[in-house]
Design an enzyme around this catalytic site. Structure first.
Site, short mmCIF file in Angstrom:
data_model
loop_
_atom_site.label_atom_id
_atom_site.label_comp_id
_atom_site.label_asym_id
_atom_site.label_seq_id
_atom_site.Cartn_x
_atom_site.Cartn_y
_atom_site.Cartn_z
N ARG A 1 0.84 -1.20 0.00
CA ARG A 1 0.00 0.00 0.00
C ARG A 1 0.88 1.25 0.00
NH1 ARG A 1 -3.69 -3.45 3.25
NH2 ARG A 1 -2.33 -3.09 5.03
N PHE B 1 -11.20 -5.10 -5.37
CA PHE B 1 -11.18 -5.91 -4.14
C PHE B 1 -10.67 -5.01 -2.99
CE2 PHE B 1 -10.13 -8.58 -7.82
CZ PHE B 1 -11.16 -9.52 -7.80
N ASP C 1 -15.84 -3.54 -4.28
CA ASP C 1 -15.86 -4.75 -3.44
C ASP C 1 -17.30 -5.25 -3.38
OD1 ASP C 1 -13.58 -5.83 -1.19
OD2 ASP C 1 -15.64 -6.53 -0.90
N ASP D 1 -6.23 -6.88 -5.92
CA ASP D 1 -5.85 -7.63 -4.71
C ASP D 1 -6.96 -8.62 -4.36
OD1 ASP D 1 -4.55 -8.48 -2.43
OD2 ASP D 1 -5.30 -6.83 -1.20
N CYS E 1 -2.58 -14.03 -3.49
CA CYS E 1 -2.28 -14.52 -2.14
C CYS E 1 -2.51 -16.03 -2.07
CB CYS E 1 -3.12 -13.79 -1.10
SG CYS E 1 -4.89 -13.99 -1.30
N1 SAH Z 1 -7.02 -4.85 -0.71
C1 SAH Z 1 -7.57 -5.06 0.61
C2 SAH Z 1 -7.77 -6.54 0.94
C3 SAH Z 1 -8.59 -7.30 -0.07
S1 SAH Z 1 -9.20 -8.81 0.52
C4 SAH Z 1 -6.68 -4.36 1.64
O1 SAH Z 1 -5.59 -3.92 1.29
O2 SAH Z 1 -7.09 -4.28 2.80
C5 SAH Z 1 -10.25 -9.32 -0.78
C6 SAH Z 1 -11.55 -8.57 -0.88
O3 SAH Z 1 -12.20 -9.02 -2.07
C7 SAH Z 1 -12.56 -8.79 0.23
O4 SAH Z 1 -12.91 -7.54 0.77
C8 SAH Z 1 -13.80 -9.43 -0.46
O5 SAH Z 1 -15.02 -8.92 0.05
C9 SAH Z 1 -13.60 -9.00 -1.86
N2 SAH Z 1 -14.17 -9.85 -2.92
C10 SAH Z 1 -14.12 -11.20 -3.03
N3 SAH Z 1 -14.60 -11.61 -4.22
C11 SAH Z 1 -14.98 -10.49 -4.88
C12 SAH Z 1 -15.52 -10.24 -6.18
N4 SAH Z 1 -15.77 -11.23 -7.03
N5 SAH Z 1 -15.76 -8.96 -6.54
C13 SAH Z 1 -15.49 -7.94 -5.68
N6 SAH Z 1 -14.96 -8.11 -4.46
C14 SAH Z 1 -14.70 -9.36 -4.07
#
Ligand code: SAH
Length: 395
Positions: free
Chosen positions: A211, A227, A249, A299, A339
């Protein structure tokens, strides 16, 4: 005595200090241990190898607590391990912020099945295996003693517990109860963490340094944060001078916190957009609308959770990377992550290369990313490495 005796020749990985004992390597289990008990692990010739926590419902039938004979899994043992883990983080300050970091990263800290994250004065934990579950109170008390934190909250509600035959659990474990939400500091940002109902332990500390990279590289850019969860990448981009940020998200509660994080950092709401949507669909819609961005962050959650679905996972990664590359302006930046521990960096690079080829964009890797240093990878446990990423610049 409760023992696991290995088949002939199957002691090799333990001699290299790998902490897992797969059921296929076990010749016999003697003394009727119960799930979570500590057992002695013996080679076929009877030689003592390790003491380990017994998980009969898992493919990984036991995980090593200690390679030292006479070191018993009890309050003193856990206090020593927790102190070592906490001390290792303290020695990495300020690169690892002492009040917003992972304190215990499971096997890589000699504590299989145990994850503990510190958020301000509070610690949020996951206990993922039968033996970890058995000793969780000792571990929670050790965490309070080693850190001076005010309370320990349990978030053992991940679905991987089912593989061990454990039910999901969440709630108060030791000390005081945390406020809702907790505020942490990450670089120049202040961020809300919902320990009680957020994802995992509440926040994704593993992406902290990445980040920061987004903050340093996105000044003046229009950023698409896919995400986004609670908007961490977006807040950092805007604090670094990004023009605007669009966060996507599927989780509406996560986006509510993302909006609140804008206010907490005195960022005007009009510099951000929040879409409660599926990224796969949203990227196609943005393409159809002719939108372009100066930077895109991808992500996603773990797409590969077993060897059987590596191919399906790769298709998911390729799809979003291809769509994201097409949305980039010339000179634009793609911060792309995986991940999935079962997908190594080589394979991820091949997938992103395939996406670039099919997108018709000329692109190159200009930087590589990994999990932050408070998520160490013990050299005897390469499986501890899971987060990798690339900064891809398009021509
Ligand atoms: N980038 C964030 C962490 C992401 S974790 C950070 O730095 O804190 C992954 C995220 O993807 C979660 O919030 C989950 O709700 C979301 N997610 C999972 N599948 C998804 C999809 N198909 N479309 C949109 N969001 C999704």
């Amino acid at each position: 005595m409760q023992t696991i005796r290995l088949k002939k020749g199957r002691e090799k990985s333990l001699l290299r200090r790998h902490p897992w004992i797969f059921s296929g390597a076990v010749d016999s289990v003697d003394g009727s241990p119960r799930p979570g008990d500590t057992v002695d692990v013996l080679a076929a010739d009877g030689r003592w190898l390790a003491s380990a926590g017994y998980s009969p419902n898992s493919q990984i039938m036991a995980r090593v607590w200690s390679f030292t004979r006479g070191e018993a899994a009890g309050p003193e043992f856990f206090l020593a391990r927790v102190r070592a883990a906490v001390g290792a983080r303290a020695a990495l300050a300020p690169a690892v912020p002492p009040r917003a970091c992972r304190l215990i990263h499971a096997e890589s800290d000699g504590l299989p099945g145990v994850v503990a994250d510190r958020y301000d004065d509070w610690i949020s934990c996951e206990f993922l295996t039968m033996p970890a579950e058995r000793h969780k109170r000792d571990i929670a008390l050790a965490l309070l003693e080693a850190t001076g934190a005010r309370g320990v909250w349990e978030r053992s509600d991940s679905d991987v517990r089912a593989k061990e035959g454990l039910v999901p659990l969440a709630g108060h474990l030791a000390g005081d109860e945390p406020p809702d939400p907790v505020v942490i500091e990450e670089g120049p940002a202040r961020l809300l963490v919902d320990i009680r109902t957020g994802h995992k332990t509440g926040y994704y500390l593993d992406q902290r340094d990445n980040r920061r990279a987004v903050m340093d590289l996105c000044a003046g850019r229009d950023v698409l944060n896919c995400f986004s969860y609670t908007g961490g990448f977006g807040v950092m981009a805007l604090l670094g001078g990004a023009a605007r940020c669009t966060n996507i998200d599927t989780s509406a509660p996560a986006l509510d916190i993302a909006r609140a994080n804008m206010d907490l950092n005195a960022l005007p709401r009009e510099r951000a957009e929040f879409l409660t949507d599926d990224v796969f669909a949203a990227l196609r819609r943005l393409r159809d609308q002719g939108r372009t961005f100066g930077a895109v962050v991808l992500d996603p959650p773990r797409f590969v959770d077993s060897r059987a679905n590596i191919q399906r996972g790769c298709r998911g990664y390729k799809d979003i990377n291809l769509l994201a590359l097409r949305l980039l302006e010339p000179g634009g930046l793609l911060f792309t992550f995986s991940c999935s521990g079962l997908m190594d960096e080589d394979l991820f690079q091949k997938v992103v290369a395939g996406a670039a080829l099919d997108s018709g964009r000329d692109a190159r890797i200009v930087r590589r990313f990994a999990q932050a240093p408070d998520h160490p990878v013990a050299l005897n446990f390469p499986e501890g490495q899971y987060l990798k990423g690339f900064l891809v610049q398009v021509v």
